[in-house]
Design a protein around this motif. Structure first.
Motif, PDB file in Angstrom:
ATOM      1  N   ASP A 124      39.636  42.850  51.626  1.00 37.38           N
ATOM      2  CA  ASP A 124      40.282  43.804  50.389  1.00 37.38           C
ATOM      3  C   ASP A 124      41.390  43.346  49.825  1.00 37.38           C
ATOM      4  OD1 ASP A 124      40.771  46.008  49.048  1.00 37.38           O
ATOM      5  OD2 ASP A 124      40.745  47.371  50.817  1.00 37.38           O
ATOM      6  N   LEU A 125      41.177  43.007  48.514  1.00 40.67           N
ATOM      7  CA  LEU A 125      42.116  42.521  47.570  1.00 40.67           C
ATOM      8  C   LEU A 125      42.695  43.486  46.650  1.00 40.67           C
ATOM      9  CD1 LEU A 125      40.670  39.146  46.570  1.00 40.67           C
ATOM     10  CD2 LEU A 125      41.952  39.697  48.670  1.00 40.67           C
ATOM     11  N   GLN A 126      42.581  44.937  46.999  1.00 41.50           N
ATOM     12  CA  GLN A 126      43.190  45.720  46.015  1.00 41.50           C
ATOM     13  C   GLN A 126      44.682  45.914  46.535  1.00 41.50           C
ATOM     14  OE1 GLN A 126      41.758  47.961  43.804  1.00 41.50           O
ATOM     15  NE2 GLN A 126      40.044  46.632  44.241  1.00 41.50           N
ATOM     16  N   PRO A 127      45.669  46.064  45.631  1.00 38.12           N
ATOM     17  CA  PRO A 127      47.156  45.900  45.671  1.00 38.12           C
ATOM     18  C   PRO A 127      47.699  46.815  46.958  1.00 38.12           C
ATOM     19  CG  PRO A 127      46.619  46.314  43.487  1.00 38.12           C
ATOM     20  CD  PRO A 127      45.372  46.655  44.118  1.00 38.12           C
ATOM     21  N   THR A 128      47.303  48.087  47.082  1.00 32.94           N
ATOM     22  CA  THR A 128      47.699  48.756  48.251  1.00 32.94           C
ATOM     23  C   THR A 128      47.258  48.059  49.692  1.00 32.94           C
ATOM     24  OG1 THR A 128      45.862  50.318  48.085  1.00 32.94           O
ATOM     25  CG2 THR A 128      47.753  50.826  47.062  1.00 32.94           C
ATOM     26  N   ALA A 129      46.061  47.580  49.783  1.00 32.43           N
ATOM     27  CA  ALA A 129      45.518  47.054  50.901  1.00 32.43           C
ATOM     28  C   ALA A 129      46.268  45.789  51.233  1.00 32.43           C
ATOM     29  CB  ALA A 129      44.086  46.573  50.650  1.00 32.43           C
ATOM     30  N   ILE A 130      46.889  44.774  50.222  1.00 34.73           N
ATOM     31  CA  ILE A 130      47.653  43.697  50.148  1.00 34.73           C
ATOM     32  C   ILE A 130      49.168  44.024  50.736  1.00 34.73           C
ATOM     33  CG2 ILE A 130      48.771  41.658  48.860  1.00 34.73           C
ATOM     34  CD1 ILE A 130      45.907  41.368  49.363  1.00 34.73           C
ATOM     35  N   THR A 131      49.595  45.156  50.012  1.00 29.72           N
ATOM     36  CA  THR A 131      50.970  45.172  50.563  1.00 29.72           C
ATOM     37  C   THR A 131      50.949  45.742  51.949  1.00 29.72           C
ATOM     38  OG1 THR A 131      50.862  47.421  49.539  1.00 29.72           O
ATOM     39  CG2 THR A 131      51.886  45.707  48.340  1.00 29.72           C
ATOM     40  N   ARG A 144      59.602  33.611  52.520  1.00 29.12           N
ATOM     41  CA  ARG A 144      58.698  33.246  51.509  1.00 29.12           C
ATOM     42  C   ARG A 144      57.364  33.751  51.451  1.00 29.12           C
ATOM     43  NH1 ARG A 144      60.210  29.465  47.871  1.00 29.12           N
ATOM     44  NH2 ARG A 144      62.270  29.992  48.510  1.00 29.12           N
ATOM     45  N   ILE A 145      57.014  34.524  52.836  1.00 25.41           N
ATOM     46  CA  ILE A 145      55.855  35.276  53.063  1.00 25.41           C
ATOM     47  C   ILE A 145      55.999  36.512  51.808  1.00 25.41           C
ATOM     48  CG2 ILE A 145      54.582  36.813  54.174  1.00 25.41           C
ATOM     49  CD1 ILE A 145      55.024  35.101  56.699  1.00 25.41           C
ATOM     50  N   VAL A 146      57.230  36.928  51.668  1.00 27.67           N
ATOM     51  CA  VAL A 146      57.273  38.037  50.640  1.00 27.67           C
ATOM     52  C   VAL A 146      56.949  37.692  49.380  1.00 27.67           C
ATOM     53  CG1 VAL A 146      59.080  39.609  49.745  1.00 27.67           C
ATOM     54  CG2 VAL A 146      59.040  39.256  52.223  1.00 27.67           C
ATOM     55  N   GLY A 147      57.677  36.497  48.844  1.00 26.22           N
ATOM     56  CA  GLY A 147      57.261  35.664  47.601  1.00 26.22           C
ATOM     57  C   GLY A 147      55.771  35.455  47.483  1.00 26.22           C
ATOM     58  N   TRP A 148      55.305  35.022  48.464  1.00 28.95           N
ATOM     59  CA  TRP A 148      53.812  34.437  48.404  1.00 28.95           C
ATOM     60  C   TRP A 148      52.882  35.825  48.144  1.00 28.95           C
ATOM     61  CZ3 TRP A 148      54.300  31.202  53.244  1.00 28.95           C
ATOM     62  CH2 TRP A 148      55.135  30.189  52.900  1.00 28.95           C
ATOM     63  N   THR A 149      53.177  36.857  48.710  1.00 30.74           N
ATOM     64  CA  THR A 149      52.493  37.990  48.722  1.00 30.74           C
ATOM     65  C   THR A 149      52.592  38.647  47.441  1.00 30.74           C
ATOM     66  OG1 THR A 149      52.791  38.708  51.007  1.00 30.74           O
ATOM     67  CG2 THR A 149      52.097  40.450  49.352  1.00 30.74           C
ATOM     68  N   ALA A 150      53.843  38.405  46.751  1.00 25.28           N
ATOM     69  CA  ALA A 150      54.124  39.124  45.126  1.00 25.28           C
ATOM     70  C   ALA A 150      53.297  38.091  44.246  1.00 25.28           C
ATOM     71  CB  ALA A 150      55.523  38.966  45.037  1.00 25.28           C
ATOM     72  N   HIS A 151      53.385  36.716  44.440  1.00 23.95           N
ATOM     73  CA  HIS A 151      52.670  35.971  43.582  1.00 23.95           C
ATOM     74  C   HIS A 151      50.986  36.102  43.663  1.00 23.95           C
ATOM     75  CE1 HIS A 151      55.743  33.517  41.746  1.00 23.95           C
ATOM     76  NE2 HIS A 151      56.310  34.039  42.714  1.00 23.95           N
ATOM     77  N   ALA A 152      50.638  36.508  44.903  1.00 23.19           N
ATOM     78  CA  ALA A 152      49.254  36.647  45.068  1.00 23.19           C
ATOM     79  C   ALA A 152      48.810  38.104  44.359  1.00 23.19           C
ATOM     80  CB  ALA A 152      48.914  36.559  46.789  1.00 23.19           C
ATOM     81  N   LEU A 153      49.532  38.781  44.527  1.00 26.46           N
ATOM     82  CA  LEU A 153      49.247  40.194  43.658  1.00 26.46           C
ATOM     83  C   LEU A 153      49.233  39.891  42.265  1.00 26.46           C
ATOM     84  CD1 LEU A 153      51.669  42.363  45.674  1.00 26.46           C
ATOM     85  CD2 LEU A 153      49.225  42.581  45.505  1.00 26.46           C
ATOM     86  N   GLU A 154      50.013  39.091  41.654  1.00 30.00           N
ATOM     87  CA  GLU A 154      49.799  38.573  40.109  1.00 30.00           C
ATOM     88  C   GLU A 154      48.625  37.819  39.988  1.00 30.00           C
ATOM     89  OE1 GLU A 154      54.198  38.789  38.198  1.00 30.00           O
ATOM     90  OE2 GLU A 154      53.358  36.552  38.909  1.00 30.00           O
ATOM     91  N   GLU A 155      48.319  37.065  41.013  1.00 28.17           N
ATOM     92  CA  GLU A 155      47.040  36.186  40.511  1.00 28.17           C
ATOM     93  C   GLU A 155      45.971  36.961  40.882  1.00 28.17           C
ATOM     94  OE1 GLU A 155      46.076  33.037  39.084  1.00 28.17           O
ATOM     95  OE2 GLU A 155      48.018  33.058  39.732  1.00 28.17           O
ATOM     96  N   TYR A 156      45.727  37.883  41.709  1.00 26.07           N
ATOM     97  CA  TYR A 156      44.554  38.659  41.988  1.00 26.07           C
ATOM     98  C   TYR A 156      44.199  39.494  40.499  1.00 26.07           C
ATOM     99  CZ  TYR A 156      44.635  37.918  46.965  1.00 26.07           C
ATOM    100  OH  TYR A 156      44.680  37.353  48.167  1.00 26.07           O
ATOM    101  N   ALA A 157      45.289  39.758  39.737  1.00 28.15           N
ATOM    102  CA  ALA A 157      45.062  40.402  38.593  1.00 28.15           C
ATOM    103  C   ALA A 157      44.613  39.418  37.372  1.00 28.15           C
ATOM    104  CB  ALA A 157      46.230  41.180  38.299  1.00 28.15           C
ATOM    105  N   ALA A 158      44.843  38.150  37.703  1.00 28.44           N
ATOM    106  CA  ALA A 158      44.668  37.211  36.516  1.00 28.44           C
ATOM    107  C   ALA A 158      43.152  36.743  36.540  1.00 28.44           C
ATOM    108  CB  ALA A 158      45.622  35.850  36.621  1.00 28.44           C
ATOM    109  N   PRO A 159      42.681  36.080  35.498  1.00 32.60           N
ATOM    110  CA  PRO A 159      41.138  35.494  35.635  1.00 32.60           C
ATOM    111  C   PRO A 159      41.095  34.574  36.762  1.00 32.60           C
ATOM    112  CG  PRO A 159      41.969  35.456  33.569  1.00 32.60           C
ATOM    113  CD  PRO A 159      43.385  35.762  34.151  1.00 32.60           C
ATOM    114  N   ALA A 160      40.077  34.507  37.432  1.00 29.03           N
ATOM    115  CA  ALA A 160      39.797  33.578  38.772  1.00 29.03           C
ATOM    116  C   ALA A 160      39.634  32.357  38.458  1.00 29.03           C
ATOM    117  CB  ALA A 160      38.570  34.115  39.563  1.00 29.03           C
ATOM    118  N   LEU A 161      39.957  31.487  39.324  1.00 31.32           N
ATOM    119  CA  LEU A 161      39.838  29.914  39.537  1.00 31.32           C
ATOM    120  C   LEU A 161      40.475  29.463  37.894  1.00 31.32           C
ATOM    121  CD1 LEU A 161      36.292  29.614  40.708  1.00 31.32           C
ATOM    122  CD2 LEU A 161      38.414  28.957  41.988  1.00 31.32           C
TER     123      LEU A 161
END
Length: 392
Positions: A159-166, A360-377
Motif C-alpha cells: 500500500d503506497l498511499q501516503p498515510t499507509a507509508i507514514t 536516515r530512514i526518516v529521510g528515505w521515507t520522505a524521499h519515497a513519498l516524493e518519488e511515489y508522486a512522480a512518474p514511475a521508472l
C-alpha cells in the motif's frame, strides 16, 4: 520545422510543468532526441507537439527515464547552512523531537507528535531475525535483516498511499529502536533515551546524555540526494514498498565512503586521543584524507558538527578535536562530531553507523513519498555500450 497551430503545441515552460522537470531537463531531452522541438512563425522560443509530450509523460519502461536533476521540497543546503522544509536544522535538533521532525519531513507540518509506536509481536520478530546473525555482526547488519523480516510479515506493505507509508515508517522506526540488543526501555521515552543503554559499550561514571543521541538523529535525518537517498529514490521510482526502499538505502549506506564514515572517524580519534599530532602526521605521510574533516558541499563549516560540539562543551575529547583542527586546512564535519560523542561517552564502536542508519530512514521515507508522486521508472539512465559485436 515550424508549428502550424499553437493549440497543438506547448512552450518549454508548459512542457516542464507537464513532465514535472526543470526547463533545462526539457532541453536535455531535445539534445538526446527524446523530444523534438519546432519553431512557430513570428514567435521566439521552441514549441513541442502536445501528442509527443503526452506520449513521453505516459511512458514507463519505454522511455529513457534519465533524470539530470531531481526536484525536492525536503532539504536545502545553502551558504553552509542546512534546512528541512525551510526550517533551520540546528534549531530543530535542539528544540524538537525526532518524531516531530519526521512528521515535518513527511508531511510539511511541524507539530508535536507521539512517540514511535512499539508492537510487541514486531519487536519479537525483529529480535528473532537479529539472533540468527553471528556475534560479530554489526548493529547495521542487524538492522538490515530485521527490516527484511518485518517486510515479509507485513501483508499491507504494498500500500503506497501516503498515510499507509507514514504509518509503516513510524512503526518500523519504533520497532527497530526497541529491538536492538539491550534494555527495552519505556516506549514513551525519546529515541535517544531508549538507545542510550543499547549503544553504551562500558560502564561510565558520567551521567547519561540521551539528548546527544536525539540531536544526532535529527541532524542526520536527511541531507539531500546523498548516494543512499538516490538508491532509495530509485527503488521508490520502481514502486518498491517502503521496506524495500529502506533496504536499498541501507545497502548503499554500507559503503566505505558513506555510512562507514563515522566509524573511520572514530578509529582516527581513538589513535589521536593519546597523540593528536602523531595521528595527524601518520595521515599526512600516507597522503590519505583525514577522516572526519572537510565536506563535498560545505565550504567553511558543517552546521551539524557545530551543534554536537556545542552540546559536548568542555569534554576532554574536544581538546583533541581542537588540536587537530588548528593544524589542518579543513574543518571537522558531522562524522568527526559523532565520533567525538562516541568517545566522550564510551559508546560502541559501531554506534555511529547505527545512528546514521536509523536517522536516515526518516529521510528515505520522505524521499519515497516524493518519488511515489512522480512518474514511475524515471531513473532509467541511457547506457553507452563499449563492448564489441561478435559474429554469428
Amino acid at each position: 520545422m515550424t508549428a502550424e497551430g499553437d493549440e497543438d503545441y506547448l512552450t518549454t515552460a508548459q512542457v516542464a510543468r507537464r513532465l514535472r522537470v526543470k526547463p533545462e531537463t526539457v532541453y536535455a531531452y531535445v539534445s538526446r532526441g527524446v523530444l523534438t522541438s519546432v519553431r512557430a512563425r513570428g514567435r521566439r522560443g521552441s514549441l513541442f507537439a502536445v501528442a509527443d509530450v503526452e506520449r513521453l509523460a505516459s511512458r514507463s519502461v519505454e522511455h529513457s527515464g534519465a533524470v539530470e536533476e531531481t526536484e525536492s521540497a525536503l532539504t536545502l543546503q545553502s551558504g553552509d547552512e542546512l534546512y528541512y522544509r525551510g526550517r533551520s536544522v540546528p534549531e530543530l535538533a535542539t528544540t524538537r523531537t525526532l518524531e516531530s521532525v519526521a512528521h515535518l519531513l513527511w508531511t510539511g507540518e511541524l507539530t508535536d507528535q507521539p512517540p514511535f509506536p512499539v508492537h510487541r509481536a514486531s519487536v519479537d520478530l525483529a529480535r528473532a531475525a537479529m539472533a540468527v546473525l553471528p556475534p560479530a555482526a554489526r548493529l547495521t547488519d542487524q538492522l538490515r535483516v530485521a527490516v527484511a523480516a518485518l517486510s515479509a510479515a507485513d501483508p499491507l506493505r504494498f500500500d503506497l498511499q501516503p498515510t499507509a507509508i507514514t504509518t509503516a515508517a513510524r512503526t518500523l522506526l519504533g520497532t527497530l529502536i526497541t529491538a536492538l540488543p539491550g534494555p527495552t526501555g519505556s516506549p514513551t521515552a525519546t529515541p535517544g533515551t531508549r538507545l542510550w543503554p543499547k549503544l553504551t559499550a562500558t560502564e561510565s561514571s558520567q551521567p547519561p546524555r540521551p539528548e546527544l543521541l536525539d540531536a544526532v538523529l535529527v541532524l542526520l535525518a536527511d541531507h539531500g540526494l546523498a548516494v543512499s537517498t538516490v538508491a532509495a529514490r530509485v527503488a521508490a521510482s520502481a514502486r518498491a514498498n517502503l521496506y524495500a526502499v529502506v533496504s536499498a538505502g541501507l545497502g548503499a549506506l554500507d559503503g566505505q565512503y558513506h555510512g562507514a564514515a563515522p566509524t573511520l572517524a572514530y578509529e582516527f580519534l581513538d589513535r589521536a586521543k593519546d597523540d593528536p599530532l602523531g595521528a595527524l602526521s601518520d595521515r599526512l605521510r600516507t597522503g590519505t584524507p583525514i577522516p572526519g574533516f572537510g565536506h563535498r558541499i560545505y565550504r567553511t563549516h558543517d552546521p551539524r558538527a557545530e551543534v554536537l560540539f556545542t552540546l559536548l562543551g568542555d569534554a576532554p575529547i574536544m581538546q583533541v578535536v581542537r588540536t587537530i583542527a588548528t593544524r589542518t586546512k579543513s574543518f571537522p564535519n558531522s562524522d568527526l562530531a559523532i565520533a567525538a560523542v562516541m568517545h566522550a561517552h564510551h559508546l560502541r564502536p559501531d554506534a555511529g553507523e547505527a545512528l546514521f542508519a536509523l536517522a536516515r530512514i526518516v529521510g528515505w521515507t520522505a524521499h519515497a513519498l516524493e518519488e511515489y508522486a512522480a512518474p514511475a521508472l524515471r531513473f532509467r539512465a541511457p547506457g553507452i555500450y563499449t563492448g564489441t559485436l561478435k559474429p554469428e
